[in-house]
Design a protein around this motif. Structure first.
Motif, PDB file in Angstrom:
ATOM      1  N   THR A 264       0.803  -1.221   0.000  1.00  0.00           N
ATOM      2  CA  THR A 264       0.000   0.000   0.000  1.00  0.00           C
ATOM      3  C   THR A 264       0.835   1.270   0.000  1.00  0.00           C
ATOM      4  O   THR A 264       0.366   2.301  -0.481  1.00  0.00           O
ATOM      5  N   VAL A 265       2.063   1.225   0.533  1.00  0.00           N
ATOM      6  CA  VAL A 265       2.817   2.470   0.642  1.00  0.00           C
ATOM      7  C   VAL A 265       3.162   3.043  -0.733  1.00  0.00           C
ATOM      8  O   VAL A 265       3.092   4.268  -0.937  1.00  0.00           O
ATOM      9  N   VAL A 266       3.527   2.182  -1.678  1.00  0.00           N
ATOM     10  CA  VAL A 266       3.811   2.671  -3.026  1.00  0.00           C
ATOM     11  C   VAL A 266       2.520   3.124  -3.693  1.00  0.00           C
ATOM     12  O   VAL A 266       2.489   4.153  -4.386  1.00  0.00           O
ATOM     13  N   GLN A 267       1.445   2.405  -3.485  1.00  0.00           N
ATOM     14  CA  GLN A 267       0.151   2.826  -4.018  1.00  0.00           C
ATOM     15  C   GLN A 267      -0.235   4.200  -3.455  1.00  0.00           C
ATOM     16  O   GLN A 267      -0.762   5.046  -4.181  1.00  0.00           O
ATOM     17  N   GLU A 268       0.013   4.424  -2.166  1.00  0.00           N
ATOM     18  CA  GLU A 268      -0.308   5.714  -1.560  1.00  0.00           C
ATOM     19  C   GLU A 268       0.521   6.833  -2.173  1.00  0.00           C
ATOM     20  O   GLU A 268       0.021   7.947  -2.396  1.00  0.00           O
ATOM     21  N   MET A 269       1.787   6.560  -2.471  1.00  0.00           N
ATOM     22  CA  MET A 269       2.622   7.585  -3.102  1.00  0.00           C
ATOM     23  C   MET A 269       2.100   7.899  -4.500  1.00  0.00           C
ATOM     24  O   MET A 269       2.076   9.070  -4.923  1.00  0.00           O
ATOM     25  N   LEU A 270       1.665   6.880  -5.223  1.00  0.00           N
ATOM     26  CA  LEU A 270       1.112   7.109  -6.556  1.00  0.00           C
ATOM     27  C   LEU A 270      -0.230   7.827  -6.483  1.00  0.00           C
ATOM     28  O   LEU A 270      -0.542   8.645  -7.354  1.00  0.00           O
ATOM     29  N   GLU A 272      -0.942  10.035  -4.258  1.00  0.00           N
ATOM     30  CA  GLU A 272      -0.563  11.440  -4.033  1.00  0.00           C
ATOM     31  C   GLU A 272      -0.103  12.082  -5.337  1.00  0.00           C
ATOM     32  O   GLU A 272      -0.432  13.236  -5.634  1.00  0.00           O
ATOM     33  N   ALA A 273       0.667  11.333  -6.130  1.00  0.00           N
ATOM     34  CA  ALA A 273       1.085  11.848  -7.433  1.00  0.00           C
ATOM     35  C   ALA A 273      -0.122  12.083  -8.336  1.00  0.00           C
ATOM     36  O   ALA A 273      -0.193  13.092  -9.054  1.00  0.00           O
ATOM     37  N   GLY A 274      -1.075  11.166  -8.318  1.00  0.00           N
ATOM     38  CA  GLY A 274      -2.278  11.340  -9.131  1.00  0.00           C
ATOM     39  C   GLY A 274      -3.126  12.507  -8.684  1.00  0.00           C
ATOM     40  O   GLY A 274      -3.810  13.141  -9.500  1.00  0.00           O
ATOM     41  N   ARG A 275      -3.076  12.819  -7.429  1.00  0.00           N
ATOM     42  CA  ARG A 275      -3.867  13.900  -6.840  1.00  0.00           C
ATOM     43  C   ARG A 275      -3.287  15.282  -7.137  1.00  0.00           C
ATOM     44  O   ARG A 275      -4.019  16.273  -7.241  1.00  0.00           O
ATOM     45  N   THR A 276      -1.978  15.369  -7.330  1.00  0.00           N
ATOM     46  CA  THR A 276      -1.285  16.665  -7.425  1.00  0.00           C
ATOM     47  C   THR A 276      -0.463  16.797  -8.705  1.00  0.00           C
ATOM     48  O   THR A 276      -0.730  17.648  -9.547  1.00  0.00           O
ATOM     49  N   TYR A 277       0.505  15.943  -8.837  1.00  0.00           N
ATOM     50  CA  TYR A 277       1.458  15.997  -9.955  1.00  0.00           C
ATOM     51  C   TYR A 277       0.769  15.773 -11.303  1.00  0.00           C
ATOM     52  O   TYR A 277       1.039  16.495 -12.276  1.00  0.00           O
ATOM     53  N   THR A 278      -0.137  14.782 -11.372  1.00  0.00           N
ATOM     54  CA  THR A 278      -0.777  14.474 -12.651  1.00  0.00           C
ATOM     55  C   THR A 278      -1.579  15.653 -13.210  1.00  0.00           C
ATOM     56  O   THR A 278      -1.363  16.048 -14.367  1.00  0.00           O
ATOM     57  N   VAL A 334       1.945  -2.483 -15.537  1.00  0.00           N
ATOM     58  CA  VAL A 334       1.974  -1.085 -15.108  1.00  0.00           C
ATOM     59  C   VAL A 334       0.571  -0.514 -15.080  1.00  0.00           C
ATOM     60  O   VAL A 334       0.170   0.171 -14.119  1.00  0.00           O
ATOM     61  N   ASP A 335      -0.215  -0.776 -16.123  1.00  0.00           N
ATOM     62  CA  ASP A 335      -1.584  -0.268 -16.178  1.00  0.00           C
ATOM     63  C   ASP A 335      -2.404  -0.756 -14.986  1.00  0.00           C
ATOM     64  O   ASP A 335      -3.152   0.003 -14.370  1.00  0.00           O
ATOM     65  N   ALA A 336      -2.246  -2.039 -14.670  1.00  0.00           N
ATOM     66  CA  ALA A 336      -2.996  -2.600 -13.545  1.00  0.00           C
ATOM     67  C   ALA A 336      -2.574  -1.955 -12.236  1.00  0.00           C
ATOM     68  O   ALA A 336      -3.407  -1.696 -11.356  1.00  0.00           O
ATOM     69  N   PHE A 337      -1.292  -1.668 -12.109  1.00  0.00           N
ATOM     70  CA  PHE A 337      -0.775  -1.072 -10.866  1.00  0.00           C
ATOM     71  C   PHE A 337      -1.205   0.381 -10.733  1.00  0.00           C
ATOM     72  O   PHE A 337      -1.468   0.862  -9.618  1.00  0.00           O
ATOM     73  N   LEU A 338      -1.275   1.102 -11.848  1.00  0.00           N
ATOM     74  CA  LEU A 338      -1.647   2.514 -11.805  1.00  0.00           C
ATOM     75  C   LEU A 338      -3.153   2.741 -11.740  1.00  0.00           C
ATOM     76  O   LEU A 338      -3.592   3.847 -11.385  1.00  0.00           O
ATOM     77  N   GLU A 339      -3.931   1.713 -12.066  1.00  0.00           N
ATOM     78  CA  GLU A 339      -5.391   1.898 -12.128  1.00  0.00           C
ATOM     79  C   GLU A 339      -5.940   2.435 -10.802  1.00  0.00           C
ATOM     80  O   GLU A 339      -5.689   1.891  -9.731  1.00  0.00           O
ATOM     81  N   GLY A 340      -6.681   3.527 -10.903  1.00  0.00           N
ATOM     82  CA  GLY A 340      -7.305   4.123  -9.729  1.00  0.00           C
ATOM     83  C   GLY A 340      -6.439   5.112  -8.976  1.00  0.00           C
ATOM     84  O   GLY A 340      -6.915   5.761  -8.048  1.00  0.00           O
ATOM     85  N   THR A 341      -5.153   5.261  -9.373  1.00  0.00           N
ATOM     86  CA  THR A 341      -4.281   6.208  -8.678  1.00  0.00           C
ATOM     87  C   THR A 341      -4.408   7.617  -9.224  1.00  0.00           C
ATOM     88  O   THR A 341      -4.021   8.571  -8.564  1.00  0.00           O
ATOM     89  N   GLY A 342      -4.935   7.763 -10.424  1.00  0.00           N
ATOM     90  CA  GLY A 342      -4.945   9.054 -11.104  1.00  0.00           C
ATOM     91  C   GLY A 342      -3.770   9.224 -12.043  1.00  0.00           C
ATOM     92  O   GLY A 342      -3.825  10.035 -12.985  1.00  0.00           O
ATOM     93  N   CYS A 343      -2.687   8.480 -11.824  1.00  0.00           N
ATOM     94  CA  CYS A 343      -1.514   8.601 -12.686  1.00  0.00           C
ATOM     95  C   CYS A 343      -1.746   8.013 -14.069  1.00  0.00           C
ATOM     96  O   CYS A 343      -1.034   8.356 -15.021  1.00  0.00           O
TER      97      CYS A 343
END
Length: 348
Positions: A264-270, A272-278, A334-343
Motif C-alpha cells: 500500500t505504501v507505493v500505491q499511496e505515493m502514486l 498522491e502523485a495522481g492527486r497533485t502531480y498528474t 503497469v496499467d494494472a498497478f496505476l489503475e485508480g491512482t490518477g496517474c
C-alpha cells in the motif's frame, strides 16, 4: 571503469546536487566534489546554468580533456551513470518496476520540489536562514558588506520567483497539504522497510531524498513539521546521504520487491502523485500547447495557478516514451498497478 574520479559540482542547498552526491556515494563511484562557483570550480560553463554539473571522463581518462563531457540534469545523469558503471544499480531489472520507480522520481523532481521552494521562500525564518547561509558556499571569506549585499540580492530574486513555480498564498494549502501527506506516507513506509521498493534504494528514493535534504535538514518551518509528524523521515535522510556502507549482495534483482508485492505504501505515493502531480503536468502541457501564459487546473478540490514550464513538458514526454517502450506484458502490469491512482491519465 576507472579509479580516476568524475567531477560533481553543486551546492549544499541544492536538492538535486544532494540527490546526485548520494547516488554516487551509494554506487561507490569515485568522484571529486566541487562547490559550484567557488575558487575550486574548474569546470567549463554549461549551456543551461543549473546544478549539479557532472564532468564525465573523456577517452584519455580525464575530465578536462577535449572530448570530456559536462552534463546537467539529475535524471539523465543517473541513467548515464547506469550505462557507464556496473554494480549497485538504482534501476530495478524488472522493466515494470523500473518504470514505476522513474515515475516516483519525476513526481519528486517536478512536484515535490514545489514544497521545498515554497517553505524556503514563504516564511521569514526560512528566508533569513537561507539568505545568510547559502551564498557562503561560493566564498567563505566574504566580508560583512558583501554578505549583506548577497543576502539582499539572493533573497529578493528567489522571493520574486515564488509565483512562477507555484508558491503563492492561494496555492499554499495545496503545496503544504501535499508535503504533509508525503511525510505521512514515508513514515508508514519506514514502519515496514528501509526503501520504497524493498531493501535497496531506487531512483524514486533518491528523488524524494534530494528535496527532503532541504525540507527536513535545513529549512526551519518544514523541519518543525517533520519533527512533529515524521521523525523517521529525518533519520532516513541522514542515512541516505551516504549509503556507501549499505550491503547489496547478489544479482540485479536482489533486494527489490516484485511490483505486485510493493504494497500500500507505493500505491499511496502514486495516489498522491495522481492527486497533485498528474493534473499539474497535464495542465502544464496543455498550456504550452495553446501558448497560454498560465497553467490553471484543479488540485485537491482547489484552483491551482502558476507559470508554464517547458522542461516539465519534456519530462512528461520522456515518461510517455518509456511507457510506450514497455513490452505488452509489462505495460499491462503497469496499467494494472496505476489503475485508480490518477496517474493513469498521464498515459491515456
Amino acid at each position: 571503469m576507472t579509479d580516476q574520479p568524475i567531477v560533481l559540482a553543486g551546492q549544499y542547498g541544492s536538492p538535486y546536487t544532494r540527490k546526485m552526491r548520494a547516488v554516487l556515494r551509494y554506487r561507490r563511484i569515485p568522484f571529486r566534489w566541487v562547490l559550484r562557483g567557488s575558487r575550486w570550480d574548474d569546470l567549463p560553463e554549461v549551456p543551461v546554468q543549473i546544478i549539479p554539473v557532472i564532468a564525465f571522463l573523456g577517452a584519455d581518462g580525464n575530465t578536462d580533456g577535449p572530448d570530456a563531457e559536462v552534463m546537467v540534469d539529475s535524471s539523465p545523469q543517473i541513467m548515464r551513470l547506469e550505462a557507464e558503471y556496473s554494480g549497485r544499480s538504482v534501476v530495478p531489472a524488472d522493466p515494470a518496476l523500473a518504470f514505476i520507480d522513474a515515475l516516483i522520481e519525476d513526481f519528486a523532481d517536478e512536484w515535490f520540489t514545489k514544497a521545498m521552494y515554497h517553505y524556503r521562500w514563504a516564511y521569514e525564518p526560512d528566508i533569513d536562514k537561507a539568505g545568510k547561509i547559502l551564498p557562503l558556499s561560493q566564498d567563505l571569506q566574504v566580508n560583512t558588506a558583501d554578505a549583506a549585499a548577497a543576502y539582499d540580492m539572493f533573497t529578493s530574486r528567489q522571493i520574486m520567483r515564488r509565483a512562477l513555480v507555484g508558491s503563492t498564498d492561494t496555492n499554499q494549502p495545496i503545496i503544504e497539504g501535499s508535503y504533509r501527506r508525503v511525510l505521512d506516507i514515508l513514515q508508514a513506509t519506514f514502519d515496514e522497510r528501509d526503501f520504497l521498493l524493498g531493501d535497496r534504494p531506487g531512483r524514486g528514493d533518491f528523488g524524494l531524498f534530494g528535496q527532503l535534504t532541504q525540507l527536513v535538514g535545513f529549512d526551519p518551518t518544514s523541519t518543525a513539521v517533520a519533527v512533529d509528524r515524521a521523525p523517521k523521515v529525518i533519520n532516513w535522510v541522514d542515512r541516505v546521504d551516504d549509503l556507501s556502507w549499505l550491503p547489496v549482495a547478489g544479482g540485479a534483482d536482489d533486494g527489490w520487491l516484485a511490483l505486485e508485492d510493493t504494497g500500500t505504501v507505493v500505491q499511496e505515493m502514486l495516489l498522491e502523485a495522481g492527486r497533485t502531480y498528474t493534473p499539474f503536468m497535464l495542465a502544464n502541457a496543455a498550456a504550452l500547447e495553446s501558448a497560454a501564459d498560465e497553467v490553471v487546473c484543479e488540485i485537491d478540490g482547489r484552483e491551482y495557478r502558476q507559470g508554464p514550464f517547458k522542461y516539465q513538458r519534456k519530462c512528461l514526454g520522456w515518461l510517455r516514451d518509456d511507457y510506450a517502450a514497455l513490452s505488452g506484458d509489462d505495460r499491462g502490469r503497469v496499467d494494472a498497478f496505476l489503475e485508480g491512482t490518477g496517474c493513469e491519465a498521464l498515459f491515456a
